[in-house]
Design an enzyme around this catalytic site. Structure first.
Site, PDB file in Angstrom:
ATOM      1  N   HIS A 175      33.895  35.630  32.470  1.00 31.76           N
ATOM      2  CA  HIS A 175      32.700  35.396  31.702  1.00 31.76           C
ATOM      3  C   HIS A 175      31.501  36.514  32.280  1.00 31.76           C
ATOM      4  CE1 HIS A 175      30.421  33.263  35.259  1.00 31.76           C
ATOM      5  NE2 HIS A 175      31.262  33.861  35.827  1.00 31.76           N
ATOM      6  N   CYS A 194      26.609  40.471  38.226  1.00 32.82           N
ATOM      7  CA  CYS A 194      27.295  39.450  37.045  1.00 32.82           C
ATOM      8  C   CYS A 194      26.639  39.597  35.686  1.00 32.82           C
ATOM      9  CB  CYS A 194      26.956  37.840  37.718  1.00 32.82           C
ATOM     10  SG  CYS A 194      27.671  37.927  39.238  1.00 32.82           S
ATOM     11  N   HIS A 200      33.380  39.641  34.225  1.00 40.30           N
ATOM     12  CA  HIS A 200      34.128  39.524  35.435  1.00 40.30           C
ATOM     13  C   HIS A 200      34.693  38.355  35.405  1.00 40.30           C
ATOM     14  CE1 HIS A 200      30.335  37.304  36.424  1.00 40.30           C
ATOM     15  NE2 HIS A 200      31.007  36.736  37.477  1.00 40.30           N
ATOM     16  N   HIS A 202      36.936  34.656  37.585  1.00 42.39           N
ATOM     17  CA  HIS A 202      37.265  33.950  38.720  1.00 42.39           C
ATOM     18  C   HIS A 202      38.363  33.164  38.753  1.00 42.39           C
ATOM     19  CE1 HIS A 202      32.957  34.752  39.955  1.00 42.39           C
ATOM     20  NE2 HIS A 202      32.542  34.584  38.567  1.00 42.39           N
ATOM     21  N   ASP A 240      41.621  27.705  30.861  1.00 46.01           N
ATOM     22  CA  ASP A 240      42.452  28.185  31.585  1.00 46.01           C
ATOM     23  C   ASP A 240      42.708  29.563  30.716  1.00 46.01           C
ATOM     24  OD1 ASP A 240      44.088  29.132  33.831  1.00 46.01           O
ATOM     25  OD2 ASP A 240      45.857  28.450  32.784  1.00 46.01           O
ATOM     26  N   HIS A 241      42.426  30.940  31.436  1.00 49.74           N
ATOM     27  CA  HIS A 241      42.680  32.298  30.816  1.00 49.74           C
ATOM     28  C   HIS A 241      42.040  32.480  29.675  1.00 49.74           C
ATOM     29  CE1 HIS A 241      46.052  32.410  33.762  1.00 49.74           C
ATOM     30  NE2 HIS A 241      46.261  33.553  33.527  1.00 49.74           N
ATOM     31  N   GLU A 285      33.708  28.102  42.568  1.00 46.67           N
ATOM     32  CA  GLU A 285      33.834  29.522  41.850  1.00 46.67           C
ATOM     33  C   GLU A 285      34.358  30.443  42.815  1.00 46.67           C
ATOM     34  OE1 GLU A 285      30.545  31.743  39.313  1.00 46.67           O
ATOM     35  OE2 GLU A 285      30.187  31.636  41.416  1.00 46.67           O
TER      36      GLU A 285
END
Length: 302
Positions: A175, A194, A200, A202, A240-241, A285
């Protein structure tokens, strides 16, 4: 003076009295000569060899013919087999173990005691055995009715009990922290690196906790298989992904912070779980950054 054939000693009568009255062991002669204790300073003198043949003025006329009386030191000594076992003997009656011994009552000690005992104070008495405490509830005898159970808020096994059940999953997503309500300069100043245009990613860890009554039949708050399916549908499939800002419509107008990710997961689970069972959503996170959301809302104007 008295001559003793058993020990070849010539002893004065006063010395013999002092040796036997206290019942102490008198020193024996160490050689063929005899020791004489005089009354002038207690000096020991060697008897001449002629004393064995010629008796003194206090000796018996039949000194050479008869063995003479028994040695008083042996007959009076407590280690001798012929020692009298009379309790009135001075060594027995005066020992501190005797309750009538004056030193025992005064707390003193004798030669046999290694340490003295302190004298008891006034009104002292020997402590007796500890009193036996009565039972709070007497044991029932065979054939009698059992004692009633203590009254109180004890819960029966069938009573309602509440418990919390948690399950965790992990998903990966990327995100960019950027608010459309702020300028590019303000976003960069607020979010720092960020706010990178390329974004980037997580590895998020989400822990969902439900709370409810333990079912008396199944023993569970809810079936873990059902909770796994709900979390798969509300968390793994949409997040997810994924690129949260481009692939998830919810974040098209909402900044994809961890706080808002927790709210998104809460709302998705609320539609699937039974009402009132969802208790907490916890989103990691990173190992250091954690958000907990419990569905609290603040009404506008309050």
């Amino acid at each position: 003076m008295k001559f003793d054939l058993h020990s070849n000693t010539l002893t004065s009568q006063d010395s013999l009295y002092h040796r036997t009255a206290g019942c102490g062991r008198a020193p024996r002669g160490r050689d063929r000569g005899a020791e004489i204790e005089g009354q002038s300073g207690g000096r020991a003198l060697r008897a001449s060899p002629g004393l064995e043949a010629s008796p003194g003025p206090a000796a018996s006329p039949a000194l050479g013919a008869s063995p003479g009386p028994a040695d008083p030191r042996r007959s009076e000594h407590p280690r001798d087999p012929e020692h009298p076992r009379d309790p009135q003997h001075p060594r027995r009656s005066e020992h501190p173990r005797d309750p009538e011994h004056p030193r025992r009552s005064a707390g003193g000690s004798c030669g046999r005691c290694r340490r003295s005992r302190p004298a008891p104070g006034p009104g002292w008495s020997r402590p007796g055995p500890a009193p036996v405490q009565p039972r709070s509830q007497p044991r029932s005898s065979p054939g009698s009715s059992p004692a009633p159970a203590p009254s109180g808020p004890a819960m029966s096994p069938r009573s309602a009990r509440l418990a919390r059940l948690s399950r965790s999953v992990t998903f990966s997503a990327c995100h960019r922290l950027h608010s459309k309500s702020l300028s590019d300069e303000e976003n960069l100043k607020l979010f720092g690196k960020c706010n990178n245009p390329n974004g980037h990613g997580h590895n998020y860890k989400v822990t969902v906790t439900v709370r409810g009554q333990i079912d008396p039949v199944s023993g569970m708050v809810m079936n873990l298989t059902d909770l796994k399916e709900y979390m798969q549908e509300a968390i793994m499939e949409p997040l997810d992904h994924k690129n949260l800002d481009k692939d998830v419509p919810y974040f098209a107008e909402v900044v994809s912070t961890t706080e808002n990710v927790a709210v998104f997961i809460w709302e998705g689970l609320q539609r699937l779980l039974p009402p009132g069972i969802l208790h907490k959503v916890k989103v990691h996170e990173t190992e250091q950054n954690v958000v907990v959301y419990k569905g609290e809302e603040i009404t506008a104007g309050k």
